[in-house]
Scaffold this motif. Sequence first.
Motif, mmCIF file in Angstrom:
data_model
loop_
_atom_site.group_PDB
_atom_site.id
_atom_site.type_symbol
_atom_site.label_atom_id
_atom_site.label_comp_id
_atom_site.label_asym_id
_atom_site.label_seq_id
_atom_site.Cartn_x
_atom_site.Cartn_y
_atom_site.Cartn_z
ATOM 1 N N GLN A 235 0.826 -1.207 0.000
ATOM 2 C CA GLN A 235 0.000 0.000 0.000
ATOM 3 C C GLN A 235 0.865 1.265 0.000
ATOM 4 O O GLN A 235 0.550 2.247 -0.674
ATOM 5 C CB GLN A 235 -0.932 -0.010 1.214
ATOM 6 C CG GLN A 235 -1.661 1.288 1.476
ATOM 7 C CD GLN A 235 -2.588 1.703 0.334
ATOM 8 O OE1 GLN A 235 -2.779 0.953 -0.613
ATOM 9 N NE2 GLN A 235 -3.126 2.893 0.430
ATOM 10 N N ALA A 236 1.960 1.212 0.729
ATOM 11 C CA ALA A 236 2.825 2.388 0.859
ATOM 12 C C ALA A 236 3.396 2.840 -0.484
ATOM 13 O O ALA A 236 3.772 4.002 -0.640
ATOM 14 C CB ALA A 236 3.952 2.097 1.845
ATOM 15 N N LYS A 237 3.475 1.939 -1.462
ATOM 16 C CA LYS A 237 4.048 2.334 -2.745
ATOM 17 C C LYS A 237 3.047 2.276 -3.894
ATOM 18 O O LYS A 237 3.454 2.288 -5.058
ATOM 19 C CB LYS A 237 5.295 1.501 -3.059
ATOM 20 C CG LYS A 237 5.148 0.010 -2.866
ATOM 21 C CD LYS A 237 6.502 -0.707 -2.857
ATOM 22 C CE LYS A 237 6.856 -1.213 -4.237
ATOM 23 N NZ LYS A 237 7.764 -2.384 -4.195
ATOM 24 N N SER A 238 1.749 2.266 -3.583
ATOM 25 C CA SER A 238 0.732 2.111 -4.630
ATOM 26 C C SER A 238 -0.101 3.379 -4.803
ATOM 27 O O SER A 238 -0.282 4.145 -3.870
ATOM 28 C CB SER A 238 -0.190 0.935 -4.279
ATOM 29 O OG SER A 238 0.557 -0.256 -4.201
ATOM 30 N N GLN A 239 -0.627 3.539 -6.032
ATOM 31 C CA GLN A 239 -1.482 4.691 -6.330
ATOM 32 C C GLN A 239 -2.966 4.343 -6.277
ATOM 33 O O GLN A 239 -3.814 5.217 -6.272
ATOM 34 C CB GLN A 239 -1.166 5.243 -7.735
ATOM 35 C CG GLN A 239 0.124 6.032 -7.817
ATOM 36 C CD GLN A 239 1.324 5.110 -7.808
ATOM 37 O OE1 GLN A 239 1.418 4.201 -8.607
ATOM 38 N NE2 GLN A 239 2.254 5.325 -6.872
ATOM 39 N N GLY A 240 -3.262 3.065 -6.278
ATOM 40 C CA GLY A 240 -4.657 2.637 -6.285
ATOM 41 C C GLY A 240 -4.715 1.125 -6.244
ATOM 42 O O GLY A 240 -3.681 0.460 -6.081
ATOM 43 N N PRO A 241 -5.925 0.548 -6.432
ATOM 44 C CA PRO A 241 -6.075 -0.900 -6.275
ATOM 45 C C PRO A 241 -5.331 -1.722 -7.331
ATOM 46 O O PRO A 241 -4.957 -2.870 -7.062
ATOM 47 C CB PRO A 241 -7.589 -1.106 -6.376
ATOM 48 C CG PRO A 241 -8.115 0.105 -7.066
ATOM 49 C CD PRO A 241 -7.203 1.231 -6.697
ATOM 50 N N GLY A 242 -5.115 -1.155 -8.524
ATOM 51 C CA GLY A 242 -4.404 -1.887 -9.577
ATOM 52 C C GLY A 242 -2.942 -2.097 -9.199
ATOM 53 O O GLY A 242 -2.450 -3.238 -9.155
ATOM 54 N N THR A 243 -2.241 -1.006 -8.914
ATOM 55 C CA THR A 243 -0.837 -1.134 -8.522
ATOM 56 C C THR A 243 -0.707 -1.863 -7.186
ATOM 57 O O THR A 243 0.269 -2.588 -6.962
ATOM 58 C CB THR A 243 -0.142 0.245 -8.455
ATOM 59 O OG1 THR A 243 -1.039 1.198 -7.883
ATOM 60 C CG2 THR A 243 0.219 0.729 -9.845
ATOM 61 N N PHE A 244 -1.692 -1.715 -6.308
ATOM 62 C CA PHE A 244 -1.620 -2.406 -5.019
ATOM 63 C C PHE A 244 -1.565 -3.923 -5.198
ATOM 64 O O PHE A 244 -0.732 -4.614 -4.587
ATOM 65 C CB PHE A 244 -2.818 -2.036 -4.132
ATOM 66 C CG PHE A 244 -2.912 -2.890 -2.903
ATOM 67 C CD1 PHE A 244 -2.019 -2.706 -1.858
ATOM 68 C CD2 PHE A 244 -3.864 -3.900 -2.809
ATOM 69 C CE1 PHE A 244 -2.082 -3.512 -0.717
ATOM 70 C CE2 PHE A 244 -3.929 -4.707 -1.676
ATOM 71 C CZ PHE A 244 -3.039 -4.508 -0.630
ATOM 72 N N LEU B 248 -5.499 1.323 -15.337
ATOM 73 C CA LEU B 248 -6.930 1.557 -15.538
ATOM 74 C C LEU B 248 -7.679 1.406 -14.203
ATOM 75 O O LEU B 248 -8.563 2.207 -13.883
ATOM 76 C CB LEU B 248 -7.476 0.593 -16.592
ATOM 77 C CG LEU B 248 -8.978 0.631 -16.867
ATOM 78 C CD1 LEU B 248 -9.453 2.025 -17.244
ATOM 79 C CD2 LEU B 248 -9.344 -0.362 -17.982
ATOM 80 N N LEU B 249 -7.315 0.391 -13.444
ATOM 81 C CA LEU B 249 -7.945 0.196 -12.135
ATOM 82 C C LEU B 249 -7.639 1.381 -11.213
ATOM 83 O O LEU B 249 -8.533 1.910 -10.535
ATOM 84 C CB LEU B 249 -7.454 -1.110 -11.495
ATOM 85 C CG LEU B 249 -7.866 -2.390 -12.245
ATOM 86 C CD1 LEU B 249 -7.120 -3.594 -11.687
ATOM 87 C CD2 LEU B 249 -9.366 -2.609 -12.155
ATOM 88 N N ASP B 250 -6.389 1.805 -11.191
ATOM 89 C CA ASP B 250 -6.035 2.963 -10.366
ATOM 90 C C ASP B 250 -6.824 4.197 -10.788
ATOM 91 O O ASP B 250 -7.400 4.896 -9.950
ATOM 92 C CB ASP B 250 -4.530 3.273 -10.500
ATOM 93 C CG ASP B 250 -3.664 2.340 -9.660
ATOM 94 O OD1 ASP B 250 -4.224 1.417 -9.032
ATOM 95 O OD2 ASP B 250 -2.438 2.532 -9.647
ATOM 96 N N GLU B 251 -6.842 4.464 -12.079
ATOM 97 C CA GLU B 251 -7.469 5.706 -12.559
ATOM 98 C C GLU B 251 -8.982 5.706 -12.335
ATOM 99 O O GLU B 251 -9.562 6.752 -12.025
ATOM 100 C CB GLU B 251 -7.145 5.930 -14.041
ATOM 101 C CG GLU B 251 -5.683 6.233 -14.312
ATOM 102 C CD GLU B 251 -5.181 7.484 -13.584
ATOM 103 O OE1 GLU B 251 -5.983 8.427 -13.379
ATOM 104 O OE2 GLU B 251 -3.994 7.509 -13.206
ATOM 105 N N LEU B 252 -9.613 4.551 -12.479
ATOM 106 C CA LEU B 252 -11.055 4.477 -12.196
ATOM 107 C C LEU B 252 -11.315 4.860 -10.738
ATOM 108 O O LEU B 252 -12.276 5.565 -10.429
ATOM 109 C CB LEU B 252 -11.564 3.052 -12.428
ATOM 110 C CG LEU B 252 -12.308 2.766 -13.711
ATOM 111 C CD1 LEU B 252 -12.697 1.294 -13.767
ATOM 112 C CD2 LEU B 252 -13.553 3.645 -13.878
#
Lengths: 269, 269, 269
Positions: A235-244, B248-252
């Motif tokens: 989580q500490a290095k993610s921008q949202g659920p995709g990168t997480f 795409l997941l992050d941006e949504l």
Amino acid sequence: MDMTLSLSTQVIEPWHNLQENTPLVQCITNTVVQSFTANILLAAGASPAMVDIPGESADFARVASGLLINLGTINVSHQLSIPEAAHAAFEAGTPWVLDPVAIGALKTRTRIAHELLQYRPTAIRGNASEIIALAGGEGGRGTDATASVEAAAESATQLAREYGSVVAVSGPVDLITDGETSIECANGHEILTRVTGAGCSLGACVAAYLSTHENPLIATAAAHATFEVAAEKAQAKSQGPGTFAVNLLDELSLLTADSLQESVKISQR
Amino acid sequence: MDMTLSLSTQVIEPWHNLQENTPLVQCITNTVVQSFTANILLAAGASPAMVDIPGESADFARVASGLLINLGTINVSHQLSIPEAAHAAFEAGTPWVLDPVAIGALKTRTRIAHELLQYRPTAIRGNASEIIALAGGEGGRGTDATASVEAAAESATQLAREYGSVVAVSGPVDLITDGETSIECANGHEILTRVTGAGCSLGACVAAYLSTHENPLIATAAAHATFEVAAEKAQAKSQGPGTFAVNLLDELSLLTADSLQESVKISQR
Amino acid sequence: MDMTLSLSTQVIEPWHNLQENTPLVQCITNTVVQSFTANILLAAGASPAMVDIPGESADFARVASGLLINLGTINVSHQLSIPEAAHAAFEAGTPWVLDPVAIGALKTRTRIAHELLQYRPTAIRGNASEIIALAGGEGGRGTDATASVEAAAESATQLAREYGSVVAVSGPVDLITDGETSIECANGHEILTRVTGAGCSLGACVAAYLSTHENPLIATAAAHATFEVAAEKAQAKSQGPGTFAVNLLDELSLLTADSLQESVKISQR
């Protein structure tokens, strides 16, 4: 449970054992999360085997290090292979995990979950609503918990005592009990609820860890601790659920005994 | 449709409603895209429930906020659960979306798609070839559209009028019609055709949005606009289809009313 | 095989052909890897079609550019659709690949794999244990190879000669043989064993490449070379298995003839 060692120290040994022994984890799990679950197990150091068809699942359950049965999408094949595998695991002494996804209002899976209890799961993992429903109470809304972990504590203890299972209730602070001793794991992150298969793959990790320690309570706690410490780091290095979700796989594979011990928040309840 | 407000303004309200109400979206969708679809719904602010087995799908369709039926891989279980769910949704007034994946040359799914029309889908989403085939014309090649959106316009209008459905034809510029009014959405990016499940998960977003606005035409347009604006933002920071799907997941999940309104390219046709 | 050109030069032509012709690749593959496989095919330049149900699989196999049959999770639907599709591909002359996942100890899939050999797969891809088991020897442990590529060489040659197939044995150095000529591909990276579906999606790439060159040995070698060169490039920019899987898709889509020729490590054995 060894009372002379802190819990944070005790969960390191299962982690070490898993890295060394690469347990073979059979998963009969829902088709939504099979890929993520297999990748989580690989990243955690285990070897996934999605052997889930009738005629094969029982044979494999006899030789696997652990078995996960997850009721998320029990299609025609799974409805046949699941009882076979649970029965075989029970007879062969293979540790196995029941994940009673979304039971309660949904009739077929609720009936199957209750029938599977006769094979005495080594561990049961679910959210509060699922654990309450498995103990005979009202369920939640799909895979969302509508009850608090605290509200499921009595159901968890009841199930643990009746079936000799470790019961883990996932939530902001997880509750893990064998009916006598209860442990809380306060790691994890809210973003885990924004990624499909997080809870399901945690269940698979429990199946992997059950072979790593003689006490299934410690093994189950170790699975939760490692999964959720990795989630915090991701989580500490993610921008949202995709990168997480992507970073969670990386962080699980990068865990060390030191980083684990440093971050784990686990205590007796 | 409110003619006093611009369309770009009108699609903001459904987005707001979705964030506030977290609609419960049942998906009976192909096993290739289940995971991506669930993650897209979570990132968009909805709650996915992949309740897809016979004996459960109808009960759930009665209480869900929306239902997606996607014919991509209709295995034995899905062939039983799909008509049950569509029938229940129709009777209960649950809005539902039909995604007639790759119909035309493939006999089983073409027959099933036509049978499902009796339950009057609230919305139908497909590529040009699929919409033409559903209206009785020739289909395409697998999931690739071999016809242009323009060529499907008449089929879309015909289906919309005959079944009271909103029909959305995906392409470089999407066409969305209720048989009277037609809307074009010019957002989106060619890279969406290089990621599996993009169209399928857009169909799931339509099912999520149908509960957010009384006019299904506006709701369907809002689903397309939000999905495709997020796709444009994701593309801007991606190196290829792998990073694109993740971004795409992050941006949504990062969309705001302002960023949406600023980027949306939607107009009456 | 053209002996006047180096092998590294010969694998460029199939890659070019694939980019130009976008072969339509039917995949009847396990539900764990369907999504990753479809995305790998798209990134590689092919068009995936997961047409895997009874009643449709045979019709599609007659018109597809190539067919993959993977035995990873052969549920009730797949047990019906797989022999239909293999039979149709054989009759229609559609090149097809058999991936005998985890055969050996598991009875149902082992029986089915042997039955499928009557339809003379154009190529067979597996790890050493699977190839040995298909030739009648002992299998491995789940999807893990317990034998070396070298130990499978004789089995590979035997299968190739008996069924007129190209046989590819995946490992640190892959062995690809048509029973007369053998090729080694030394690209690839150990991290491929830490990602689920790597081998399975390589099998799909073989199915895509079979339509790109008249010699199936060269086509199969080209599939291995491109997949594994992309894997090396992906590994160089990844932190773990999560980012690796994402970057593999990007790198496959970014390959050029020059970068491929520069990195490929392929030789006659």
